[in-house]
Design an enzyme around this catalytic site. Structure first.
Site, PDB file in Angstrom:
ATOM      1  N   SER A  19       0.927  -1.135  -0.019  1.00  0.00           N
ATOM      2  CA  SER A  19       0.006   0.017  -0.050  1.00  0.00           C
ATOM      3  C   SER A  19       0.911   1.310  -0.158  1.00  0.00           C
ATOM      4  O   SER A  19       1.609   1.477  -0.949  1.00  0.00           O
ATOM      5  CB  SER A  19      -0.979   0.087   1.177  1.00  0.00           C
ATOM      6  OG  SER A  19      -1.869   0.826   1.139  1.00  0.00           O
ATOM      7  N   ASP A  79      -8.209  -5.041  -6.489  1.00  0.00           N
ATOM      8  CA  ASP A  79      -7.960  -3.931  -5.786  1.00  0.00           C
ATOM      9  C   ASP A  79      -8.351  -2.518  -6.291  1.00  0.00           C
ATOM     10  O   ASP A  79      -7.607  -2.125  -7.039  1.00  0.00           O
ATOM     11  CB  ASP A  79      -6.513  -3.802  -4.985  1.00  0.00           C
ATOM     12  CG  ASP A  79      -6.153  -2.741  -4.196  1.00  0.00           C
ATOM     13  OD1 ASP A  79      -6.796  -2.035  -3.707  1.00  0.00           O
ATOM     14  OD2 ASP A  79      -4.744  -2.675  -3.776  1.00  0.00           O
ATOM     15  N   HIS A  82      -7.247  -5.776  -1.876  1.00  0.00           N
ATOM     16  CA  HIS A  82      -6.001  -4.742  -1.231  1.00  0.00           C
ATOM     17  C   HIS A  82      -5.051  -5.586  -0.415  1.00  0.00           C
ATOM     18  O   HIS A  82      -3.695  -5.423  -0.124  1.00  0.00           O
ATOM     19  CB  HIS A  82      -6.261  -3.652  -0.507  1.00  0.00           C
ATOM     20  CG  HIS A  82      -5.438  -2.554  -0.343  1.00  0.00           C
ATOM     21  ND1 HIS A  82      -4.753  -1.802  -1.448  1.00  0.00           N
ATOM     22  CD2 HIS A  82      -4.974  -2.014   0.902  1.00  0.00           C
ATOM     23  CE1 HIS A  82      -3.958  -0.981  -0.890  1.00  0.00           C
ATOM     24  NE2 HIS A  82      -3.980  -1.082   0.409  1.00  0.00           N
TER      25      HIS A  82
END
Length: 694
Positions: free
Chosen positions: A556, A639, A671
């Site tokens: 991320s 995602d 994600h």
């Protein structure tokens, strides 16, 4: 991008195996009592039970907890419930069938009401068989029974908008198209199919549910909130005459750019709805009444659009109609809280200097004086208090982790400040797992500020030897880097493969004051990246660090950090690993879903010249000409927070530059990595890459 405190859930951080077949030596170790300890490996990690605190009986005698166990053969996890006597310490199974149970209520006579396969069941904690209470045509979710037991509150998805072609054009049943006129057309990992979670209330009598009332009838709003909302978004008034629910009453594009949730009160008699937090512009969540029912409290953020704003505890006294921010003067942010049994205090958990600890707040006796609440930290140590299950006499029942220990349930004695384990689900496993040395380290950052890092060493660490060293970059970007225990990004597991891991609390992390936490916004590629370089440079001064074998890893915002470091690290790192990282900020802004996050963190859209720095100087794709380091890239196909083009763009750039690179594409993952078998692929590729390139 920041995960809410309630979604700190460990099942969303699945781990997996890193080699093709089971390590027979480790399996033998786990089945024998008198063998030497072995380093933690992926197979052993996956055998650990995943513990959750479910509830405490009203008499304080029984704790109900859950344990989830993963089965490699079926690629599935089974959760069962257990009871633990807080008087004797004895445990007993409550359920034994696969079905995803969660406790709804523990009654005074010892009945435990729980959800099983979408229906309510009841089983007495002392004797008898389980009895199915409800037979609803649809699965029940987020159930809360009223205090008087006469009503039920639950949620279900309701079709409001006809986005899908089969809803819009019933005569074309084999079509598969979506038609949108607004943003919020997809969220997290799902395209908006026109269904919205709504709260429903109905009469309830021993399993019989009356005609349900939709509290958001025909309205295109969510409650619970997407994607992380749950039963904490609902609350009954103590007199059972009204319900509270949390909703962001925004639709389409307005929904995508706002965090302004409010708490609404629905009166069962008048059928009128009142906004209790009107004028409060950020997240308002977790409505909770004091035990005596005289005061309402909730968590609140001030700024609309800032999901990582300071989270404060707000109190409203019904008698005086006074509202007060109890934590406004305190330099921190609250994760979650509960009231004390005597109505005088509030206990909460919050990040604190690289850990998550317990705090005690004394509620002012006279809210009219607007006097400051007394707040003090009451726990301290190298562990996280991840949640408070409840209070029993002078003890708090809590969940806790540390880098070398998965979640278990503990009692925290408020008098002697002692933390004692109540559950020992994984003790036998850990008895055969080698210990890892964990140290804290303070580095002077490039601007002279103190920078805290956790350092995790391999088992049997020998300072006279040299070790490959890995810089761990946390996501968020405003996520706390504390003594967490992940089943994928497990720092003990990584270190146990023979690596030193350094994990800095760089700019943007809570636990070091509000100013430190806010410092990352609009400066993603600035001081936070320099913090990372300062941390790796500092530990590299140690003789035991092999400076020719250093790596940077992260997901991320951590993946963004790896992409940024790829262009500015000046040959510090020998290899890199990025998972669902942001690679090109312009294309990311145009495809991500929660625009409030991008607007706050980057300053706004790329076509606004005031934000040029976020899209140029702090844009990893602008530095590809300097890339020269092998890189492994993970990317989830579903995602929508960091869409697929980010990983593909980074991989394509590396390939065209003829840099050793590998793409692991997970088409069905979002994600995170939720499938057990996919997670096993993840671990094998992760550790295989490190072995190959570091």
């Amino acid at each position: 991008m920041k995960k809410k405190s309630l979604i700190t859930l460990s099942i969303l951080l699945c781990a997996s195996a890193s080699i093709a077949q089971e390590n027979k030596e480790t399996k033998m170790v786990l089945n024998m009592e008198n063998t030497a300890k072995a380093p933690l490996d992926p197979q052993t990690l996956w055998k650990l039970g995943r513990v959750s605190g479910e509830g405490i009986s009203t008499d304080g005698k029984t704790l109900v907890y859950g344990v989830s166990n993963y089965a490699i053969e079926t690629n599935s996890s089974e959760k069962n419930l257990y009871t633990l006597s807080l008087e004797t310490g004895n445990t007993a199974p409550l359920t034994s069938e696969k079905g995803g149970e969660s406790v709804v209520q523990i009654t005074e006579n010892g009945d435990i009401i729980y959800l099983f396969k979408g229906q309510l069941w009841k089983k007495n904690r002392y004797k008898g068989e389980a009895i199915q209470l409800t037979h609803s045509e649809t699965d029940l979710e987020n159930v809360k029974l009223s205090p008087n037991g006469q009503y039920i509150l639950f949620s279900k998805a309701v079709l409001i908008k006809k986005y899908h072609s089969t809803d819009k054009y019933p005569d074309l049943p084999k079509s598969d198209a979506y038609v949108f006129d607004n943003l919020d057309y997809r969220h997290w990992d799902t395209f908006n199919n026109g269904k919205f979670n709504h709260p429903f209330v109905a009469s309830y009598n021993n399993g019989k549910i009356g005609e349900a009332i939709d509290l958001l009838q025909d309205e295109p709003f969510y409650s619970p909130q997407m994607p992380f909302g749950g039963s904490e978004d609902f609350e009954w008034t103590p007199d059972s005459k009204a319900v509270l629910y949390v909703s962001k009453k925004r639709f389409g594009t307005e929904y995508a750019v706002s965090t302004n949730t409010d708490i609404y009160r629905y009166d069962l008699t008048s059928k009128q709805t009142t906004n209790l937090t009107e004028g409060m512009n950020g997240y308002d969540t977790n409505p909770t009444y004091s035990p005596d029912g005289t005061k309402l409290t909730w968590l609140s953020m001030k700024k609309d659009g800032y999901e990582a704003d300071k989270n404060d505890i707000i109190i409203f006294d019904k008698a005086s109609s006074q509202r007060l921010n109890l934590t406004a003067h305190w330099d921190g942010t609250v994760n979650s809280f509960i009231w004390s049994k005597d109505n005088r205090k509030i206990y909460f958990v919050a990040p604190s200097k690289g850990t998550v600890q317990l705090f005690e707040l004394t509620v002012p006796t006279n809210l009219k004086n607007k006097s400051l609440a007394s707040i003090k930290q009451i726990s301290e140590g190298n562990f996280d208090i991840t949640g408070i299950v409840g209070q029993v006499a002078n003890q708090l029942i809590v969940t806790s982790t540390k880098f070398t220990r998965a979640t278990e349930i503990y009692k925290y004695d408020l008098a002697n400040k002692k933390l004692t384990a109540l559950t020992t689900v994984n003790d036998k496993m850990y008895a055969h797992i080698s210990d890892n040395k964990i140290e804290s380290r303070i580095t002077k950052a490039s601007d002279g500020q103190d920078l805290f890092s956790w350092v995790i060493y391999p088992p049997d660490f020998d300072p006279t030897k040299k070790y490959p060293t890995i810089l761990y970059c946390e996501g968020g970007p405003q996520s706390a880097l504390t003594q967490f225990y992940s089943f994928r990004w497990n720092l003990q597991l990584i270190a146990s493969q023979g690596y030193i891991v350094i994990a800095p609390n760089r700019r943007g992390m809570p636990g070091w004051g509000v100013k430190w936490n806010e410092a990352i916004s609009k400066d993603w590629g600035g001081q936070p990246i320099r913090d990372y370089l300062s941390a790796i440079d500092d530990i590299s001064k140690e003789k035991y660090v092999d400076t020719t074998r250093r790596a940077a890893i992260g997901a991320s915002y951590g993946g963004y950090s790896v992409y940024m470091l790829a262009g500015v690290h000046e040959n510090r790192f020998k290899t890199l690993i990025a998972h669902n990282g942001l690679f090109d900020m312009r294309s990311w802004y145009g495809t991500t879903e929660e625009l409030f996050f991008a607007n706050h963190e980057l300053g706004g859209p790329y076509w606004d010249k005031a934000n040029v720095k976020s899209y140029t100087e702090f844009n990893p794709s602008e530095y590809v000409d300097k890339w020269n380091t092998p890189i492994l890239i993970f990317q989830g196909g579903h995602d929508y927070r960091v869409p697929i083009g980010q990983g593909l763009g980074a991989f394509q750039a590396a390939q065209l530059k003829k840099i050793k690179s590998r793409l692991v594409y997970l088409p069905d993952e979002n994600h995170w990595v939720l499938s057990g078998h996919n997670a096993q692929v993840w671990q094998r590729e992760f550790f295989g890459w490190l072995k190959e390139t570091l």
